[in-house]
Design an enzyme around this catalytic site. Sequence first.
Site, PDB file in Angstrom:
ATOM      1  N   CYS A   1      -0.387   3.941  -6.597  1.00  0.00           N
ATOM      2  CA  CYS A   1      -1.455   3.341  -5.772  1.00  0.00           C
ATOM      3  C   CYS A   1      -1.796   2.006  -6.420  1.00  0.00           C
ATOM      4  CB  CYS A   1      -2.683   4.246  -5.727  1.00  0.00           C
ATOM      5  SG  CYS A   1      -4.115   3.459  -4.960  1.00  0.00           S
TER       6      CYS A   1
ATOM      7  N   CYS B   1       0.844  -1.199   0.000  1.00  0.00           N
ATOM      8  CA  CYS B   1       0.000   0.000   0.000  1.00  0.00           C
ATOM      9  C   CYS B   1       0.877   1.246   0.000  1.00  0.00           C
ATOM     10  CB  CYS B   1      -0.863  -0.041   1.258  1.00  0.00           C
ATOM     11  SG  CYS B   1      -1.963   1.343   1.479  1.00  0.00           S
TER      12      CYS B   1
END
Lengths: 296, 296
Positions: free
Chosen positions: A213, A69
């Site tokens: 992302c 992440c």
Amino acid sequence: MIGVFDSGFGGLTVLSALLRELPDYDYLYLADSARAPYGARSAEVVNEFTLEAVDWLFEQGCPLVVLACNTASARALRNLQQLHLPKRWPDRRVLGVVRPSVEALAGIPVGTVAIPDANCHLIGDNLVRASGAEADELVAVLGTEATIASDSYGMELRKLAPWIRVVQQACPLWVPLVEAGEIDGEGTEYFLRKALAPLLPPNEAPKRVLLGCTHYPLLLPVLRRIFSADTEILDQGPLVAERLADWIRRHPEQEANLTRGGTRRYCTTDDPEWFAARGGKLLGSSIQAERVRLRG
Amino acid sequence: MIGVFDSGFGGLTVLSALLRELPDYDYLYLADSARAPYGARSAEVVNEFTLEAVDWLFEQGCPLVVLACNTASARALRNLQQLHLPKRWPDRRVLGVVRPSVEALAGIPVGTVAIPDANCHLIGDNLVRASGAEADELVAVLGTEATIASDSYGMELRKLAPWIRVVQQACPLWVPLVEAGEIDGEGTEYFLRKALAPLLPPNEAPKRVLLGCTHYPLLLPVLRRIFSADTEILDQGPLVAERLADWIRRHPEQEANLTRGGTRRYCTTDDPEWFAARGGKLLGSSIQAERVRLRG
């Protein structure tokens, strides 16, 4: 086991690249789906949630955890590495995705060690001047509000590749769009174009765009339509996996702790069936998931 | 204090209506912003999170808690009322927004008690036949995926107003759109029209539309453009507040526990400054917020 953490199922794009590079190890993937997405949460909350997730992965026996992440890497990695690990888990390691992405952007060859602030890197014992071939090149980094607000990409790029001019662009709503399965269509294109306006004509077009992302690679077809063919769009998964694999090869003392059973275990803090369905589709193979609870 | 709970700041639309009806009491508003939105989470997770929030409000001393959140009302209220309260908090009360909204849709006058399955209601001691004036009327209820999947509105409407034909429509992305401040514009209109397609020509238009999520009133201007003038759009806040006020008046034994200092306290599980800024804008007055932690 190598632990791989993401707020949701998007991190499977990173896991999938890791599995291609290093298929023999055992992997434990953890998604904090019950509290996803992290991208608009405060630094404090992202820190707390990531700490809980990493502690849980360590408790399961992972010697090494990868924060797939970007939001967690940008907001929590430094705190984890500098404060939490030395205190509670001195023998474990946590790696993030920001640094390897920046090394790739900076053109630092895999297998070398970058020397911050010196425009140099080490290949074996040789100090090599960074090329800076594309002096003044405009590069864009796209990420969640939290990732961009942290300026993690900006700081690393200024250190490792000061010749790059970087535009960091927050992309609100992109993760909810992907989570809702809206990866194409007019509404999606509208919000992609809205966030990207500073990078589209009449503004200067970036030479390269990094998708910072794990969810964004799912938007690639629309992004390809929006950017001109002169702009290269970089999917982070393979870049990061290549460098993580290299890190493991260069750290035999850590590698020795990793088991090689080829197993994969998938855990989520929300409904495991939903996760298995979405995750299996993304990985292109049927998976089973189990629900787990994280506590501070 | 009256506790008011929502997953985010949207529940302030309900609080605001309550404050107009019953300004004298003390209020404690709790937003679980660190884990919002709830609308796409599983029943199990919504139940757990809501339980933690309600326990926290009880621990702060609230004798009465209002679940302003439709998702929490639809998914967790029954469990709270039937299992959790009798065991742990026998003297406390939790009320939701589904039942009062359905009473309003059914045309049951405020101050009367509906008799399920009998098309009747009590006014004082008089049993009055429900009018059913608009026999076969088409009513739409809009809500999050979790609210609609629970069928809570459907079940209550079939009991209290069987003459209504109800369409329940899940509206994915609407909460993220509002949270991102995207309450107008082309992209927003696209996703509103997409969810509403079953209610728009060539399909039969509903006579009334209930906004079954605290965030949706912020989308009213666009919704007004999308629906024809013949469709009435019902904002839940005032409907619910009127009936909650009536419930309190009809329950003096509960009312006696409520303090009347006119204070308001705002708590959130994420950044209090962000919450105060967004919440203050919604309430039309400057507020202060504090951060709290919820634990199971």
